[in-house]
Design a protein around this motif. Structure first.
Motif, mmCIF file in Angstrom:
data_model
loop_
_atom_site.group_PDB
_atom_site.id
_atom_site.type_symbol
_atom_site.label_atom_id
_atom_site.label_comp_id
_atom_site.label_asym_id
_atom_site.label_seq_id
_atom_site.Cartn_x
_atom_site.Cartn_y
_atom_site.Cartn_z
ATOM 1 N N ALA A 41 0.474 -1.322 -0.003
ATOM 2 C CA ALA A 41 0.739 -0.040 0.353
ATOM 3 C C ALA A 41 0.336 1.234 -0.042
ATOM 4 O O ALA A 41 1.572 1.328 0.856
ATOM 5 N N SER A 42 0.408 2.328 -0.641
ATOM 6 C CA SER A 42 1.219 3.506 -0.753
ATOM 7 C C SER A 42 0.490 5.083 -0.078
ATOM 8 O O SER A 42 1.345 5.468 0.717
ATOM 9 N N GLU A 43 -0.724 4.140 0.421
ATOM 10 C CA GLU A 43 -1.710 5.461 1.272
ATOM 11 C C GLU A 43 -1.419 4.947 2.470
ATOM 12 O O GLU A 43 -1.763 3.519 2.948
ATOM 13 N N PRO A 44 -0.560 6.018 3.332
ATOM 14 C CA PRO A 44 -0.137 4.871 5.171
ATOM 15 C C PRO A 44 -1.230 5.459 5.987
ATOM 16 O O PRO A 44 -0.825 3.387 6.689
ATOM 17 N N LYS A 45 -2.492 5.397 5.384
ATOM 18 C CA LYS A 45 -3.758 5.498 6.332
ATOM 19 C C LYS A 45 -4.569 3.703 6.254
ATOM 20 O O LYS A 45 -4.638 2.969 6.735
ATOM 21 N N LEU A 46 -4.180 2.749 5.535
ATOM 22 C CA LEU A 46 -4.084 1.645 4.659
ATOM 23 C C LEU A 46 -3.315 1.260 5.295
ATOM 24 O O LEU A 46 -3.346 -0.428 5.620
ATOM 25 N N SER A 47 -1.968 1.357 5.139
ATOM 26 C CA SER A 47 -1.489 0.415 5.340
ATOM 27 C C SER A 47 -1.637 0.473 6.934
ATOM 28 O O SER A 47 -0.474 -1.103 7.305
ATOM 29 N N GLU A 48 -1.356 1.461 7.296
ATOM 30 C CA GLU A 48 -1.477 1.382 9.173
ATOM 31 C C GLU A 48 -3.137 0.223 9.657
ATOM 32 O O GLU A 48 -2.580 -0.719 10.872
ATOM 33 N N ALA A 49 -3.700 0.797 8.766
ATOM 34 C CA ALA A 49 -4.977 -0.329 9.107
ATOM 35 C C ALA A 49 -4.388 -1.945 8.329
ATOM 36 O O ALA A 49 -4.925 -2.851 9.776
ATOM 37 N N PHE A 50 -4.019 -2.619 7.055
ATOM 38 C CA PHE A 50 -3.404 -3.716 6.953
ATOM 39 C C PHE A 50 -2.798 -4.430 8.487
ATOM 40 O O PHE A 50 -2.806 -4.859 9.439
#
Length: 165
Positions: free
Chosen positions: A35-44
């Motif tokens: 993921a490039s979107e930090p919020k998405l990476s953090e959600a994972f």
């Protein structure tokens, strides 16, 4: 394993779900890195921690019903869903379009898990496994919450960025 009773079905479905969660613990770190979107990476990353807790919760379900014993089976549905996520990583360049694809793949997983846990909660209730029902309902609520978070991430910017890319 021949499934002859509702308890046999419960054990089979619980074993299948246990396998699904184990597979997910291997896939989530890859999704987070892709993921490039930090919020998405953090959600994972957060969901990985949650998934590990869900595996422990399944162990507690088994402990709560002395006659239950998990079977060693592989969840082929999760295997396919994980493969879909891997295809997004392989086929889509890193950026907002990939992020939108990762959210779609992750939501398919969440919807599968919501269906699995919903069924398990219903069967636990039918079988009178009150502790198991409560534990499984906790996980069901977490899966619904994760699905909602993914929708929020998509709607709060990822999809707009993907449209503009």
């Amino acid at each position: 394993m021949q499934i002859k009773t509702i308890q046999d079905l419960f054990v089979h479905l619980l074993s299948d779900t246990y396998s699904a969660e184990k597979q997910l613990t291997k896939a989530l770190p890859k999704l987070a890195r892709a993921a490039s979107e930090p919020k998405l990476s953090e959600a994972f990353k957060m969901h990985l921690e949650e998934t590990q807790g869900q595996i422990e919760r399944i162990d507690k379900v088994v402990d709560s019903v002395p006659e239950l014993k998990l079977r060693r089976i592989k969840c082929v549905a999760m295997e396919g869903l994980v493969e879909e996520g891997a295809e997004v990583i392989e086929e889509v360049e890193k950026g907002p379009v990939r992020d939108a694809g990762l959210i779609a793949a992750a939501q398919k997983v969440e919807h599968y898990e919501i269906a699995a846990y919903g069924t398990l909660v219903t069967l636990a209730k039918q079988l009178g496994y009150k502790d198991a029902e409560k534990l499984l309902a906790e996980t069901l609520a977490e899966e619904k919450e994760t699905d909602g978070k993914l929708t929020q991430i998509a709607e709060s910017g990822v999809n707009k960025k993907a449209s503009a890319a």
